[in-house]
Write a protein that holds these residues in place. Structure first.
Motif, short mmCIF file in Angstrom:
data_model
loop_
_atom_site.label_atom_id
_atom_site.label_comp_id
_atom_site.label_asym_id
_atom_site.label_seq_id
_atom_site.Cartn_x
_atom_site.Cartn_y
_atom_site.Cartn_z
N THR A 174 -0.60 -12.68 8.09
CA THR A 174 -0.29 -12.33 9.48
C THR A 174 -1.06 -13.19 10.48
O THR A 174 -0.81 -13.13 11.67
CB THR A 174 -0.61 -10.85 9.75
OG1 THR A 174 -1.89 -10.57 9.19
CG2 THR A 174 0.43 -9.96 9.13
N LYS A 230 1.70 -13.60 15.52
CA LYS A 230 1.74 -12.14 15.63
C LYS A 230 3.06 -11.73 16.29
O LYS A 230 3.52 -12.37 17.21
CB LYS A 230 0.58 -11.64 16.51
CG LYS A 230 -0.79 -11.98 15.92
CD LYS A 230 -1.28 -10.90 14.99
CE LYS A 230 -2.67 -11.23 14.47
NZ LYS A 230 -3.06 -10.35 13.39
N ARG A 282 6.22 -9.91 8.00
CA ARG A 282 5.23 -10.53 7.11
C ARG A 282 4.35 -9.51 6.39
O ARG A 282 4.18 -9.57 5.19
CB ARG A 282 4.33 -11.49 7.89
CG ARG A 282 5.04 -12.76 8.28
CD ARG A 282 4.14 -13.58 9.18
NE ARG A 282 4.88 -14.76 9.61
CZ ARG A 282 4.36 -15.97 9.65
NH1 ARG A 282 3.11 -16.16 9.30
NH2 ARG A 282 5.06 -16.99 10.05
N GLU A 283 3.77 -8.60 7.17
CA GLU A 283 2.90 -7.61 6.55
C GLU A 283 3.70 -6.70 5.63
O GLU A 283 3.22 -6.26 4.59
CB GLU A 283 2.16 -6.80 7.62
CG GLU A 283 0.99 -6.04 7.04
CD GLU A 283 0.10 -5.43 8.11
OE1 GLU A 283 -0.27 -4.27 7.94
OE2 GLU A 283 -0.21 -6.13 9.11
N GLN A 339 3.96 -8.22 2.29
CA GLN A 339 2.71 -8.04 1.54
C GLN A 339 2.63 -6.63 0.95
O GLN A 339 2.23 -6.46 -0.20
CB GLN A 339 1.51 -8.26 2.46
CG GLN A 339 1.36 -9.70 2.94
CD GLN A 339 0.11 -9.85 3.79
OE1 GLN A 339 -0.98 -9.52 3.36
NE2 GLN A 339 0.27 -10.33 5.02
N ARG A 340 3.05 -5.64 1.74
CA ARG A 340 2.99 -4.25 1.25
C ARG A 340 3.99 -4.03 0.12
O ARG A 340 3.75 -3.24 -0.79
CB ARG A 340 3.24 -3.26 2.39
CG ARG A 340 2.17 -3.35 3.46
CD ARG A 340 1.95 -2.08 4.24
NE ARG A 340 0.82 -2.27 5.16
CZ ARG A 340 -0.44 -2.15 4.82
NH1 ARG A 340 -0.75 -1.84 3.57
NH2 ARG A 340 -1.41 -2.34 5.69
N ILE A 387 -3.53 -8.75 3.68
CA ILE A 387 -4.05 -7.37 3.73
C ILE A 387 -5.10 -7.20 2.62
O ILE A 387 -4.97 -7.78 1.55
CB ILE A 387 -2.92 -6.31 3.63
CG1 ILE A 387 -2.11 -6.46 2.34
CG2 ILE A 387 -2.00 -6.35 4.84
CD1 ILE A 387 -1.13 -5.34 2.10
#
Length: 467
Positions: free
Chosen positions: A285, A289, A296-297, A300-301, A341
């Motif tokens: 990230t 932003k 993007r996040e 990742q999750r 993260i």
């Protein structure tokens, strides 16, 4: 238990990687240890085997220093299912794009291909015999079958026992044996015969309800429809060489137990599978932003449970990712590994920073690897019967030029050598074979390199080198 012979020791793995990749000893050592640890875990005989999880690796380094090349070579060395994906292709669930589970399904496909190839090799001799009989029957059909019925348009009489007169049946058999020898020796490869070839069902399934079905359901539906469709065969007139290839695939497939293949492939993918995630920095990230990068996040999750270990549905069965080795790589120009993260960072405990390439590295890259750029160009000229050679000083000059351009414009690592070599040799490549005929010799000297490249370097007119 895995085959001891096929699993190289860490030193042997590094020696193999050294044939293609210059420098980066830390990265090579780490991937070599991780690869050998797969074999070590499979040879642990106590119940702790299930608790030993792979140490995933994060490779950090500028573009063109060898991250992806290490992965490519690793895939060839490892007798294991291997798949390479780019993190930037994935989007958060709910957005348009590939879901992260598709990387596990790709791994299952790779594993199936590996196991299938191994099984085909095991039945190769038996399949070859069957194929030989089919080709022989197409060339010289037998005069009678066991029931004593004539099988060719032949008016020969059949005796009271339902057999051909001895001499004629014998003659047919002798002819068949002669032709069998010729087929074995490859004397009739260009002869045309007519064979029955099974056609593949290629009918695709359209999306139902505007994309409401997920990927697994689509695959299952496709499989079910293909299973219901009758297997059609089509007569084709092909050479014996082509017929052998077509029939070999078909007959080998008939001899293989697909249920056994699926079971073995899933086990192989779970215990020795490797997934290489390239461009992982593109989903960090820190680069930007908000805006279109909102997912993007999310990516990742979505990635996290797969790297942590979860059960993923594939069309060959459920694949558990607990013991799959993940190797991630990224340049991290605009972001830092700490922009990922924390949970995901924690899943890549081994971090290796790849070094930037020096002038000496460039020289070695041009000269030493099995697939060195100088050797590639030599091979291209050999195809035109022209001998290309490089003086040592010329290679050093090319390396220096590439290094200087990287320093002054933008560092794209070893990829810069491609643009410099192209600039240097394009004129020759254009003139062969019209101006420079066969049996000519081209020697690249230091002066020639300076002459062809110095104008650009001196004037700082480097626009041609910016990719």
């Amino acid at each position: 238990m895995m085959d001891q012979e096929k699993y190289l020791t860490p030193r042997e793995i590094v020696a193999e990687l050294d044939k293609y990749i210059i420098g980066q000893h830390d990265a090579k050592r780490n991937v070599a240890i991780a690869l050998r640890n797969r074999w070590r875990r499979m040879n642990v005989n106590t119940e702790i085997r299930g608790e030993i999880v792979p140490n995933n690796i994060l490779l950090i380094g500028a573009t063109g220093v060898g991250k992806t090349e290490i992965a490519r070579r690793l895939a060839k060395i490892a007798d294991a299912p291997f798949t390479k994906v780019e993190a930037s292709k994935f989007t958060e669930v709910g957005y348009v794009g590939r879901d992260v589970e598709s990387m596990v399904r790709d791994l299952a496909e790779q594993s199936i291909s590996l196991v299938k190839a191994k099984k085909k090799e095991e039945v190769r001799e038996k399949a070859a015999q069957i194929v030989e009989d089919i080709i022989l029957d197409a060339l010289i059909p037998p005069l009678t079958n066991k029931g004593g019925v004539t099988t060719v348009g032949n008016t020969a009489t059949i005796d009271e026992n339902g057999q051909m007169p001895h001499s004629e049946a014998e003659l047919n058999e002798q002819t068949r044996e002669r032709f069998r020898e010729k087929i074995k020796n490859g004397e009739l490869e260009e002869r045309k015969i007519e064979i029955d070839v099974r056609q593949q069902n290629n009918g695709g399934v359209g999306m139902v309800g505007g994309g409401m079905m997920d990927e697994v359901s689509m695959m299952n539906l496709q499989e079910m429809i293909n299973g219901m469709m009758p297997k059609k065969s089509k007569k084709r007139k092909v050479t014996i060489g082509e017929a052998r290839k077509l029939l070999m695939d078909e007959e080998s497939a008939k001899l293989i137990d697909m249920d056994e293949v699926k079971e073995e492939a899933i086990k192989k993918a779970e215990n020795s599978g490797i997934i290489f995630i390239d461009e992982i920095d593109k989903i960090a990230t820190g680069a930007k932003k908000g805006g279109p990068d909102v997912s993007r996040e999310g990516v990742q999750r979505d990635l996290l449970p797969i790297v942590e270990g979860s059960a993923v549905n594939t069309k060959y069965g459920v694949l558990n990712t607990d013991h799959v080795l993940f190797v991630a790589a990224g340049a991290f120009h605009l972001s830092k590994p700490s922009d990922l993260i924390p949970e995901l960072q924690g899943r890549f405990p081994i971090r290796v920073e790849l070094e930037n390439l020096t002038k000496e590295d460039f020289y070695e890259i041009l000269k030493s690897p099995k697939n060195a750029l100088s050797k590639q160009y030599m091979a291209l000229f050999t195809a035109e019967e022209v001998v290309l050679s490089f003086q040592d000083a010329a290679l050093q000059q090319i390396a220096e030029t590439a290094f200087n351009i990287n320093a002054e414009v933008e560092n794209i690592g070893a990829r810069r050598l491609h643009t410099v070599m192209s600039q240097l040799l394009n004129e020759f490549l254009y003139d062969v074979p019209d101006v420079i005929g066969p049996n000519a010799q081209i020697v690249i000297t230091e002066e020639m390199v300076k002459e062809k490249l110095q104008g650009l370097v001196q004037d700082k007119d480097l626009s041609q080198f910016i990719l």
